[in-house]
Design an enzyme around this catalytic site. Structure first.
Site, PDB file in Angstrom:
ATOM      1  N   SER A 184      -9.567   1.769   2.883  1.00 37.32           N
ATOM      2  CA  SER A 184      -8.861   2.628   2.134  1.00 37.32           C
ATOM      3  C   SER A 184      -7.864   1.702   1.441  1.00 37.32           C
ATOM      4  CB  SER A 184      -7.961   3.551   3.036  1.00 37.32           C
ATOM      5  OG  SER A 184      -7.291   2.884   3.952  1.00 37.32           O
ATOM      6  N   LYS A 221       0.789  -1.143  -0.145  1.00 36.68           N
ATOM      7  CA  LYS A 221       0.068   0.105  -0.209  1.00 36.68           C
ATOM      8  C   LYS A 221       0.921   1.148  -0.010  1.00 36.68           C
ATOM      9  CE  LYS A 221      -3.974   1.712   2.533  1.00 36.68           C
ATOM     10  NZ  LYS A 221      -4.830   1.567   3.919  1.00 36.68           N
ATOM     11  N   SER A 223     -10.076  -0.659   7.016  1.00 35.74           N
ATOM     12  CA  SER A 223      -9.462  -0.551   5.899  1.00 35.74           C
ATOM     13  C   SER A 223      -8.607  -1.686   5.262  1.00 35.74           C
ATOM     14  CB  SER A 223      -8.220   0.488   5.773  1.00 35.74           C
ATOM     15  OG  SER A 223      -9.168   1.893   5.518  1.00 35.74           O
TER      16      SER A 223
HETATM   17  N1  GLN Z   1     -13.108   3.994   6.379  1.00 31.65           N
HETATM   18  C1  GLN Z   1     -12.530   4.240   7.684  1.00 31.65           C
HETATM   19  C2  GLN Z   1     -12.234   5.863   7.644  1.00 31.65           C
HETATM   20  O1  GLN Z   1     -12.689   6.437   6.473  1.00 31.65           O
HETATM   21  C3  GLN Z   1     -11.324   3.669   7.959  1.00 31.65           C
HETATM   22  C4  GLN Z   1     -10.141   4.005   7.092  1.00 31.65           C
HETATM   23  C5  GLN Z   1      -9.100   3.053   7.652  1.00 31.65           C
HETATM   24  O2  GLN Z   1      -9.252   2.055   8.106  1.00 31.65           O
HETATM   25  N2  GLN Z   1      -7.875   3.594   7.121  1.00 31.65           N
HETATM   26  O3  GLN Z   1     -11.604   6.551   8.290  1.00 31.65           O
END
Ligand code: GLN
Length: 472
Positions: free
Chosen positions: A150, A75, A174
């Site tokens: 994400s 990532k 995410s």
């Molecule tokens: N979707 C969640 C957010 O927007 C979690 C994102 C993540 O785990 N990096 O914060």
């Protein structure tokens, strides 16, 4: 079968038989990325499909299947020395990692090959992989739909066989939510299990790196390599790491699995609920005992998360000011103008929203009412898990309330986007490990089932997940 379609373990077995070389594997993946990642479907799992520079270290070939020679995609928020790293943000364009993240060091020492940077929501803020400055990633199971976020790029690459396996990061879901949307396996380890050194911080008290893989065995194999104490991360836990592969292929007879009523209340429904209930029946047929439990503070988790995570993020992102990293507005005439313009042009809308939310809840006068209060409720959420784990060995829930949604469906309504993490956020707030794996299809779209475990009990989660995966 092409090499890129293999699992990590299958590729490792092939190396044992001298069935292919590392170069064959890398070439197969490069070809898959170059030809498939930007084809008519526009999956776009990678930040770039060009100039892929595989990194590896000379390592002795092992005598049993291992990560030796296995390419792993990373990532875009995990530092790989000498490679650009941007977190999907314009503000970091041109910034090159000066060192390797600990997880990268560990992978290279295990003989793995690091290949490619995967797309993500800007600074990991999001659930759909639509906010990257490189444009969205699409779901290989249905390119009209999002891959989740994400770590959407990592999950899409694994699902599309443009990666053998990948690393993601999980602050509120995410790793697990994109794994569920793309039909692959994703593990968020216990907070402190995997070093965060070299992971560009989103919310430091919640972030964890974890593997996204084609199956449970690969996931265990990668966690084996990346877990462990690290003096470079003050939140890293000095707890011995068992061999996770030893937990595979074991019976789950008599295992007590909690079904929290709050996760099966209003909001869930339709095909997702049906498939999860069928999966719970499957667990029973494997000999597990399903126990009703309650996690009474569940309904506060999204609220608490959207105070705590943006607060930490606003503080972590203060360092991106146009001076030290990446992008700078060169036309600015004064120092203040340079800060304002660099941040104003470098950050996207969701990042700005989070910074404003975070600085507001941390500001004097509001701190007690928002941040401090949220931290108190966070403790209650953790207490709920402690109580539940006195009665059960693991907890089962859906990973997400619905299968992958359409691109653009939730971009105009941040609140609705935030709710797609309703089932994943609590594990981060409580610091417990959680894994998502495919459990069925709703109108051809993958549904994920989530197992949460006691702190540092990833081994039993793998045992449970593997038994579930292998049962027909
Ligand atoms: N979707 C969640 C957010 O927007 C979690 C994102 C993540 O785990 N990096 O914060």
């Amino acid at each position: 079968m092409e090499l890129n379609q293999l699992t990590a373990y299958q590729l490792a077995e092939l190396y044992q038989k001298n069935g292919c070389t590392q170069k064959d594997a890398v070439d197969s993946l490069k070809k898959a990325i170059e030809t498939k990642d930007r084809d008519a479907r526009q999956i776009h799992a990678y930040v770039t499909a060009e100039n892929l520079s595989p990194r590896h270290r000379k390592a002795e070939k092992t005598s049993k299947p291992s990560l030796w020679g296995v390419p792993i995609a990373i990532k875009d928020n995990i530092c790989v020395e000498g490679e650009e790293i941007t977190c999907g943000s314009k503000i970091l364009k041109g910034f090159v990692s000066p060192y390797n993240a600990t997880v990268i060091e560990k992978l290279l020492n295990a003989g793995a090959i690091v290949l490619g940077r995967t797309n993500m929501d800007e600074f990991a803020f999001g659930s759909s992989c639509e906010t990257s400055c490189y444009g969205p990633t699409r779901n290989p199971r249905d390119p009209e739909r999002v891959p989740g976020g994400s770590s959407g790029g990592s999950a899409a690459a694994v699902a599309d066989h443009t990666a053998i396996a990948a690393l993601g990061s999980d602050t509120g879901g995410s790793i697990r939510q994109p794994a569920a949307f793309c039909g692959v396996v994703g593990m968020k380890p216990t907070y402190g299990r995997v070093s965060r050194y070299g992971l560009i911080a989103f919310a430091s008290s919640l972030d964890q790196i974890g593997p996204i893989t084609k199956d449970v065995r690969d996931n265990a194999m990668i966690l084996n390599a990346i877990a462990g104490y690290d003096t470079k991360d003050s939140s890293s836990a000095n707890v011995p790491v068992p061999d996770y592969m030893e937990f595979l292929g074991k019976s789950i007879k008599g295992m007590k699995i909690g079904k929290p009523k709050e996760y099966f209340a209003a909001g869930l429904g339709g095909e997702t609920e049906k498939i999860i209930n069928q999966s719970i029946d499957k667990l029973k047929s494997l000999g597990a005992e399903i126990v009703d439990v309650s996690l009474p503070h569940t309904s506060y988790s999204v609220n608490v998360y959207y105070i705590v995570a943006p607060s930490e993020a606003s503080s972590n992102l203060a360092r991106f000011d146009g001076v030290r990293f990446g992008f700078r507005d060169k036309s600015a005439k004064t120092l203040l103008e340079m800060y304002e313009n660099s941040r104003g042009q470098g950050f996207g809308a969701e990042v700005k929203r989070r910074i404003i939310l975070g600085t507001y809840s941390l500001s004097s006068g509001y701190y007690d009412a928002y941040y401090l209060k949220a931290m108190k409720v966070r403790t209650k959420i953790k207490d709920d898990f402690d109580q539940a784990f006195k009665k059960v060995d693991a907890i089962v829930t859906p990973t997400a309330p619905s299968p992958a949604f359409k691109l653009g469906e939730k971009t105009t309504n941040p609140l609705e986007m935030y709710l797609s993490d309703i089932y994943t956020i609590s594990a981060n707030l409580a610091g417990v490990p959680a894994i998502s794996l495919p459990c069925g299809l709703a109108s051809k779209l993958p549904i994920g089932i989530q197992f949460m475990g006691k702190p540092f009990d990833e081994g039993n989660l793998y045992k449970l997940a593997h038994a579930f995966e292998q049962a027909k």
